[in-house]
Design a protein around this motif. Structure first.
Motif, PDB file in Angstrom:
ATOM      1  N   TYR A   1     109.334  19.852 -27.994  1.00  0.00           N
ATOM      2  CA  TYR A   1     109.006  20.570 -26.763  1.00  0.00           C
ATOM      3  C   TYR A   1     107.897  19.818 -26.022  1.00  0.00           C
ATOM      4  CZ  TYR A   1     111.268  24.359 -29.383  1.00  0.00           C
ATOM      5  OH  TYR A   1     112.139  25.112 -30.124  1.00  0.00           O
ATOM      6  N   VAL A   2     108.109  19.626 -24.728  1.00  0.00           N
ATOM      7  CA  VAL A   2     107.050  19.111 -23.850  1.00  0.00           C
ATOM      8  C   VAL A   2     106.665  20.257 -22.921  1.00  0.00           C
ATOM      9  CG1 VAL A   2     106.406  17.420 -22.108  1.00  0.00           C
ATOM     10  CG2 VAL A   2     107.960  16.766 -23.972  1.00  0.00           C
ATOM     11  N   VAL A   3     105.462  20.777 -23.142  1.00  0.00           N
ATOM     12  CA  VAL A   3     105.036  21.977 -22.421  1.00  0.00           C
ATOM     13  C   VAL A   3     104.600  21.589 -21.006  1.00  0.00           C
ATOM     14  CG1 VAL A   3     103.470  23.940 -22.396  1.00  0.00           C
ATOM     15  CG2 VAL A   3     104.303  23.019 -24.583  1.00  0.00           C
ATOM     16  N   LYS A   4     105.264  22.145 -20.012  1.00  0.00           N
ATOM     17  CA  LYS A   4     104.895  21.926 -18.614  1.00  0.00           C
ATOM     18  C   LYS A   4     103.947  23.017 -18.121  1.00  0.00           C
ATOM     19  CE  LYS A   4     107.365  18.243 -18.088  1.00  0.00           C
ATOM     20  NZ  LYS A   4     106.705  16.934 -17.885  1.00  0.00           N
ATOM     21  N   MET A   5     104.266  24.252 -18.442  1.00  0.00           N
ATOM     22  CA  MET A   5     103.384  25.382 -18.141  1.00  0.00           C
ATOM     23  C   MET A   5     103.461  26.343 -19.316  1.00  0.00           C
ATOM     24  SD  MET A   5     103.869  26.182 -14.062  1.00  0.00           S
ATOM     25  CE  MET A   5     105.637  26.417 -14.176  1.00  0.00           C
ATOM     26  N   GLU A   6     102.309  26.614 -19.931  1.00  0.00           N
ATOM     27  CA  GLU A   6     102.310  27.454 -21.126  1.00  0.00           C
ATOM     28  C   GLU A   6     102.556  28.920 -20.814  1.00  0.00           C
ATOM     29  OE1 GLU A   6      97.484  28.082 -21.511  1.00  0.00           O
ATOM     30  OE2 GLU A   6      98.441  26.390 -22.502  1.00  0.00           O
ATOM     31  N   GLY A   7     102.348  29.304 -19.554  1.00  0.00           N
ATOM     32  CA  GLY A   7     102.633  30.662 -19.143  1.00  0.00           C
ATOM     33  C   GLY A   7     101.608  31.660 -19.651  1.00  0.00           C
ATOM     34  N   LEU A   8     101.902  32.909 -19.414  1.00  0.00           N
ATOM     35  CA  LEU A   8     101.024  33.990 -19.862  1.00  0.00           C
ATOM     36  C   LEU A   8     101.866  35.242 -20.071  1.00  0.00           C
ATOM     37  CD1 LEU A   8     100.768  35.733 -16.993  1.00  0.00           C
ATOM     38  CD2 LEU A   8      99.151  33.919 -16.472  1.00  0.00           C
ATOM     39  N   TYR A   9     101.287  36.188 -20.820  1.00  0.00           N
ATOM     40  CA  TYR A   9     101.997  37.441 -21.072  1.00  0.00           C
ATOM     41  C   TYR A   9     101.645  38.445 -19.983  1.00  0.00           C
ATOM     42  CZ  TYR A   9     103.054  35.597 -25.708  1.00  0.00           C
ATOM     43  OH  TYR A   9     103.513  34.828 -26.746  1.00  0.00           O
ATOM     44  N   PRO A  10     102.653  39.070 -19.391  1.00  0.00           N
ATOM     45  CA  PRO A  10     102.373  40.068 -18.351  1.00  0.00           C
ATOM     46  C   PRO A  10     101.683  41.296 -18.934  1.00  0.00           C
ATOM     47  CG  PRO A  10     104.673  39.339 -18.306  1.00  0.00           C
ATOM     48  CD  PRO A  10     104.082  38.847 -19.582  1.00  0.00           C
ATOM     49  N   GLN A  11     101.360  42.223 -18.046  1.00  0.00           N
ATOM     50  CA  GLN A  11     100.767  43.481 -18.472  1.00  0.00           C
ATOM     51  C   GLN A  11     101.736  44.230 -19.400  1.00  0.00           C
ATOM     52  OE1 GLN A  11      97.659  44.464 -17.797  1.00  0.00           O
ATOM     53  NE2 GLN A  11      97.351  42.524 -16.669  1.00  0.00           N
ATOM     54  N   PRO A  12     101.199  45.030 -20.325  1.00  0.00           N
ATOM     55  CA  PRO A  12     102.067  45.725 -21.302  1.00  0.00           C
ATOM     56  C   PRO A  12     103.193  46.521 -20.665  1.00  0.00           C
ATOM     57  CG  PRO A  12      99.768  45.939 -21.938  1.00  0.00           C
ATOM     58  CD  PRO A  12      99.767  45.282 -20.589  1.00  0.00           C
ATOM     59  N   SER A  13     102.950  47.086 -19.494  1.00  0.00           N
ATOM     60  CA  SER A  13     103.992  47.898 -18.862  1.00  0.00           C
ATOM     61  C   SER A  13     105.173  47.061 -18.399  1.00  0.00           C
ATOM     62  CB  SER A  13     103.401  48.667 -17.676  1.00  0.00           C
ATOM     63  OG  SER A  13     102.869  47.759 -16.716  1.00  0.00           O
ATOM     64  N   VAL A  14     104.964  45.773 -18.258  1.00  0.00           N
ATOM     65  CA  VAL A  14     106.013  44.876 -17.756  1.00  0.00           C
ATOM     66  C   VAL A  14     106.547  43.973 -18.865  1.00  0.00           C
ATOM     67  CG1 VAL A  14     106.513  43.043 -16.083  1.00  0.00           C
ATOM     68  CG2 VAL A  14     104.979  44.917 -15.460  1.00  0.00           C
TER      69      VAL A  14
END
Length: 737
Positions: A38-51
């Motif tokens: 895997y070549v990570v371009k954007m590690e991202g993030l976890y949305p709010q729990p409701s989503v």
């Protein structure tokens, strides 16, 4: 050493993640059966729990938002690389896999990662329909390394200490916060940009925001010094060309922070001035003759008297710019643009002069040159280049002294040409101005002398005999042998055929004559009363001409508004003479005016038939000289128009010589010799540079003449340098809070 994370699974295979993330963005993963890189371009993030959404199956992996990774798997010919991304759209994860050359193709699914993964496998391996792959593994959703990074980031945000208010922060802390805010905002814009605009690249250029009543601006991208310099030059050019004062621009910057600061613009102007001073030298010349008030002539209607212009005394300096320096600067650019032909290196150089009133006790005299080859720009003031400029009078002795360096340069250009880049440019010289200036430079009599024509030997007696066969008969080499030529021509190197009368002044002065004849006729018939003057002013108002009559204090004679060229043409075309003259008389004079208007139009028309023009002017003169006629079988006399004594020098030139000049200079046309752009240039400089100047003719530290010539140098810089900047108008949107 890269750290290893071991995961126990229900099967006997051991899962491993090998990485040094975030030092490197590469993660290797194997489950014992298949390996992934895997070549990570954007590690991202976890949305709010409701989503936040989870993967299907018993593991229930958290699905990140704004996540992108390039995944490689397989061996040999079966090795493949795809780009996987996850973005939440309307609070639902959207799975996309790009594949093929440069990732030009894609599959998408809003169901699950496995649905998208199996869809791309069928595209990559169309001959093996039974091949399946885990969407969790292809997207790397299961990677604990990335999961830990995302959760740590969220925890750090939640556990951060209360921040010190901005008002209590040091300058360095304010800068750090601004920088940190800008970096994170840029990252989020790139993440959200992919979600909203897809493959269209989103580039953040600038942001403006406010914190606790303090405005901040962040500019992104590398500093483009060349583009900034072009922009500054464009601003200086606009300020120069529109005569915007420093105080005015400074006031604008106070209410519009996006404008460059005035001191930065001023610094750029000084830099351009220094650059051009090195290329085109400005010399200051002492004026040896101080004109007295009696020597000044303020009768010409083309001059101005502006109450805003300060009265100037004791000015003893003029200025000169080298004609050769100017030509060396502009000729390469004109040759590059195809205006001049290096295979036929002949330049047709036209000289002009103009004097214009400055206040009530001084004139500004200007000598210019322009290149007739540049026919597209010949009527633009900026393309008439000032060579000599001085405050004084149009006087032979003064002109001879002030133009001495320029005359020598013209003589050299005529005899030796000018060598630029191994090309020797030859010069054909011309001169054009109003009658007075032309006669002075020719060393000739005034227009009211017995021998008044610069081109032929007509006298006032010959003019009264109504002869029209006078042709150009003088030669510049023998000019002092002819009556009236008492002094050597200042431009002795220019052939007399190339001393061309100004078509604009032909119209202006003949109009003056026609109008004065009408007024004289009204006075002779005792009709020039208040009613008549009111009719004239009302008719002028009807045709949109500002015109008034008035008497000076203690005088009996009536004065009237001195009209400019455009207004004179309006009167010539549209004035209803029937309001002030009997119908038959008005009809005759209207015909005379209409024919002259048509003649003037034809005069300016390039390639107009010369013989036809000569026929028209002779026919017009015949109408002008219509004699009185005795009505048959009656003692009544039908009044004609005017007598030969009413013919002016300009009428003589129109009838006898203009057709010759049209034929000689058919290549350029008579309009190319118009002095309108020279007069406009002089008018612009007088009204701007002499307004509110000191009595010394400038600021405390600089002569106004030098100011003008430095402005002329900068104008050349703008003309022959590419200062255009590409800036498209943004699509604006207002979002209310």
């Amino acid at each position: 050493m890269p750290k290893e994370k071991t995961i126990k699974r229900t099967c006997n295979n051991i899962s491993k993640e090998i990485t040094e993330y975030p030092k490197t963005n590469v993660i290797l993963y194997t489950d014992g059966r298949r390996s992934y890189q895997y070549v990570v371009k954007m590690e991202g993030l976890y949305p709010q729990p409701s989503v936040l959404a989870f993967s299907q199956g018993k593991n229930k992996y958290k699905i990140p938002d704004c996540y992108c990774v390039e995944t490689t798997w397989g061996r040999g010919n079966n090795k493949r690389t795809v780009k996987c991304s996850i973005n939440y759209v309307r609070d639902k994860p959207h799975f996309r896999i790009m594949y093929g050359l440069d990732f030009s193709e894609e599959v998408c699914s809003n169901m699950s990662s496995t649905a998208a993964a199996n869809a791309v496998v069928r595209k990559l391996f169309p001959n093996n329909e039974k091949t399946l792959i885990s969407g969790i593994h292809l997207f790397g959703i299961h990677l604990k390394t990335l999961k830990q990074v995302r959760e740590n980031k969220k925890e750090n945000i939640n556990q951060s200490k209360p921040l010190k208010p901005l008002d209590l922060c040091s300058k360095s802390m304010v800068y750090k916060r601004q920088r940190n805010f800008g970096d994170q905002l840029k990252e989020q814009v790139q993440i959200k940009g992919i979600k909203i605009y897809g493959e269209d690249q989103v580039t953040l250029k600038r942001i403006l925001y406010n914190v606790n009543h303090t405005d901040f601006q962040i500019n992104y991208g590398l500093k483009d010094n060349e583009e900034k310099e072009k922009k500054l030059t464009s601003i200086v050019q606009i300020i120069d060309q529109n005569y915007i004062p420093r105080e005015g621009y400074r006031a604008l910057t106070a209410i519009e922070p996006d404008l460059e600061r005035e001191w930065i613009v001023s610094d750029r102007r000084h830099k351009i001035t220094r650059i051009m001073d090195q290329k085109i030298m400005i010399s200051i010349i002492n004026i040896p003759i101080v004109p007295t008030l009696n020597e000044l002539d303020f009768d010409e209607s083309s001059n101005i008297l502006n109450s805003e212009i300060t009265e100037i005394n004791n000015i003893s300096n003029g200025g000169h710019r080298s004609a050769k320096d100017i030509l060396k600067y502009i000729i390469p650019a004109l040759a590059l643009n195809g205006v001049l032909d290096v295979n036929d290196p002949i330049i047709h150089l036209r000289i002009s002069g103009d004097g214009r009133n400055v206040g009530r006790r001084l004139k500004q005299v200007m000598i210019t040159m322009t290149i007739l080859n540049d026919i597209q720009n010949i009527h633009k003031p900026d393309h008439h280049y000032t060579t000599v400029l001085f405050p004084g009078i149009e006087n032979y002795e003064l002109l001879e002294i002030m133009m001495m360096p320029f005359i020598q340069e013209l003589d050299d250009l005529k005899n030796y040409g000018l060598k630029i880049d191994e090309i020797v440019w030859k010069f054909e010289l011309y001169f054009s101005s109003d009658w007075k200036f032309l006669s002075i430079c020719l060393g000739f009599n005034a227009a009211n002398s017995n021998f008044f024509c610069p081109w032929c030997q007509i006298s006032k007696h010959g003019q009264n005999n109504n002869q029209t066969n006078w042709k150009i008969s003088k030669e510049i080499e023998k000019i002092n042998e002819y009556p009236g030529h008492n002094k050597r021509p200042l431009f002795y190197m220019i052939s007399l055929n190339n001393w061309v009368p100004d078509e604009l002044h032909i119209m202006l002065r003949i109009w003056d004559r026609l109008w004065s004849l009408v007024i004289s006729e009204l006075k002779e018939s005792n009709q020039f009363d208040d009613v008549c003057r009111k009719e004239i002013m009302q008719e002028m108002s009807r045709i949109s001409v500002n015109f008034q009559f008035w008497k000076e204090h203690g005088a009996d004679a009536w004065n009237h508004t001195s009209l400019m060229g455009d207004d004179k043409l309006k009167v010539l075309k549209n004035f209803n003479l029937g309001r002030i003259l009997p119908p038959t008389r008005a009809k005759k004079i209207r015909e005379l005016w209409n024919r002259f208007n048509q003649i003037y139009f034809n005069l300016k028309t390039k390639d107009y038939d010369v013989q036809q023009f000569q026929f028209e002017v002779e026919d017009w003169l015949e109408l002008f000289l219509t004699p009185d006629r005795i009505i048959p079988n009656s003692n009544r006399i039908e009044k004609g128009l005017y007598s030969p004594s009413s013919i002016t020098p300009y009428i003589h030139v129109l009838v006898c010589h203009i057709s010759e000049f049209m034929e000689i200079h058919q290549k350029w046309g008579m309009k190319a010799f118009s002095c309108a752009p020279v007069e406009k240039k002089n008018h612009q400089q007088v009204t701007h540079f002499f307004r509110q100047t000191l009595k010394g003719g400038g600021s405390k530290h600089k002569l106004v003449i030098r100011d003008i010539l430095e402005y002329e140098n900068r104008s050349l810089f703008y003309l022959f340098n590419d200062n255009t900047i590409s800036s498209s108008k943004p699509k604006k949107l207002h979002i209310e809070d």
